[in-house]
Write a protein that holds these residues in place. Sequence first.
Motif, PDB file in Angstrom:
ATOM      1  N   LEU A  98       0.763  -1.174  -0.002  1.00 20.23           N
ATOM      2  CA  LEU A  98      -0.006   0.063   0.080  1.00 20.23           C
ATOM      3  C   LEU A  98       0.811   1.180  -0.211  1.00 20.23           C
ATOM      4  N   ALA A 103      -4.355   8.071   4.719  1.00 19.38           N
ATOM      5  CA  ALA A 103      -4.975   7.313   3.745  1.00 19.38           C
ATOM      6  C   ALA A 103      -4.076   6.342   3.167  1.00 19.38           C
ATOM      7  N   ARG A 116      -3.810   3.531  -0.546  1.00 18.93           N
ATOM      8  CA  ARG A 116      -4.210   2.908  -1.841  1.00 18.93           C
ATOM      9  C   ARG A 116      -3.407   2.004  -2.141  1.00 18.93           C
ATOM     10  N   LYS A 129      -1.084   2.374  -8.001  1.00 19.53           N
ATOM     11  CA  LYS A 129      -1.957   3.080  -9.136  1.00 19.53           C
ATOM     12  C   LYS A 129      -0.786   3.885  -9.933  1.00 19.53           C
ATOM     13  N   ARG A 178       0.100  10.528  -6.239  1.00 19.21           N
ATOM     14  CA  ARG A 178      -0.132  10.181  -5.062  1.00 19.21           C
ATOM     15  C   ARG A 178      -0.565  11.545  -4.136  1.00 19.21           C
ATOM     16  N   GLU A 227      -6.175  13.323  -3.510  1.00 20.31           N
ATOM     17  CA  GLU A 227      -6.893  12.602  -2.547  1.00 20.31           C
ATOM     18  C   GLU A 227      -7.920  11.563  -3.138  1.00 20.31           C
ATOM     19  N   THR A 245      -7.678   9.592  -5.474  1.00 21.21           N
ATOM     20  CA  THR A 245      -7.045   8.265  -5.753  1.00 21.21           C
ATOM     21  C   THR A 245      -6.817   7.262  -4.529  1.00 21.21           C
ATOM     22  N   TYR A 246      -7.141   7.597  -3.192  1.00 19.29           N
ATOM     23  CA  TYR A 246      -6.950   6.777  -2.054  1.00 19.29           C
ATOM     24  C   TYR A 246      -8.426   6.342  -1.831  1.00 19.29           C
ATOM     25  N   ASP A 247      -8.101   5.205  -1.387  1.00 20.23           N
ATOM     26  CA  ASP A 247      -9.181   4.119  -1.150  1.00 20.23           C
ATOM     27  C   ASP A 247      -9.446   4.119   0.287  1.00 20.23           C
ATOM     28  N   TYR A 248      -8.689   4.310   1.405  1.00 18.04           N
ATOM     29  CA  TYR A 248      -9.094   4.122   2.465  1.00 18.04           C
ATOM     30  C   TYR A 248      -8.761   5.251   3.279  1.00 18.04           C
ATOM     31  N   TRP A 249      -9.352   5.579   4.358  1.00 19.60           N
ATOM     32  CA  TRP A 249      -9.162   6.739   5.203  1.00 19.60           C
ATOM     33  C   TRP A 249      -9.413   6.412   6.718  1.00 19.60           C
TER      34      TRP A 249
END
Length: 125
Positions: free
Chosen positions: A32, A97, A99, A102, A106, A109, A111-115
């Motif tokens: 990640l 965050a 991700r 990808k 970077r 924001e 493009t991030y999957d989890y927070w």
Amino acid sequence: QVQLVESGGGLVQAGGSLRLSCAASRRTFSPLTMGWFRRAPGKEREFVAAITGSGISTYYADSVKGRFTISRDNAKNTVLLQMNSVKPEDTAVYYCAARGAKSASRTLEETYDYWGQGTQVTVSS
């Protein structure tokens, strides 16, 4: 799914230091990309720093470059943000965050999957 929990926020005087920590729940943490973002009162959330899965590459916003350092410990599923020489304008809620791999920047924001839920940092003058 990845759960992220930030800690380490608080009140600090200008010129001081603070270290934020983010613990991730997922076992496969190392692939990640991890990032830190912040939202100051009345402003949109903005990029602060990011680090690739290996930890070899790091990225910083110009406003924190030379003062903040992002690092990670993949054995502990943890990413850190060392904040030195803090300024009142660093006051914000800081979010961790995560991700997957990808090609997108970077610093974005979206493009991030989890927070995480965020941790408050207040810098007094």
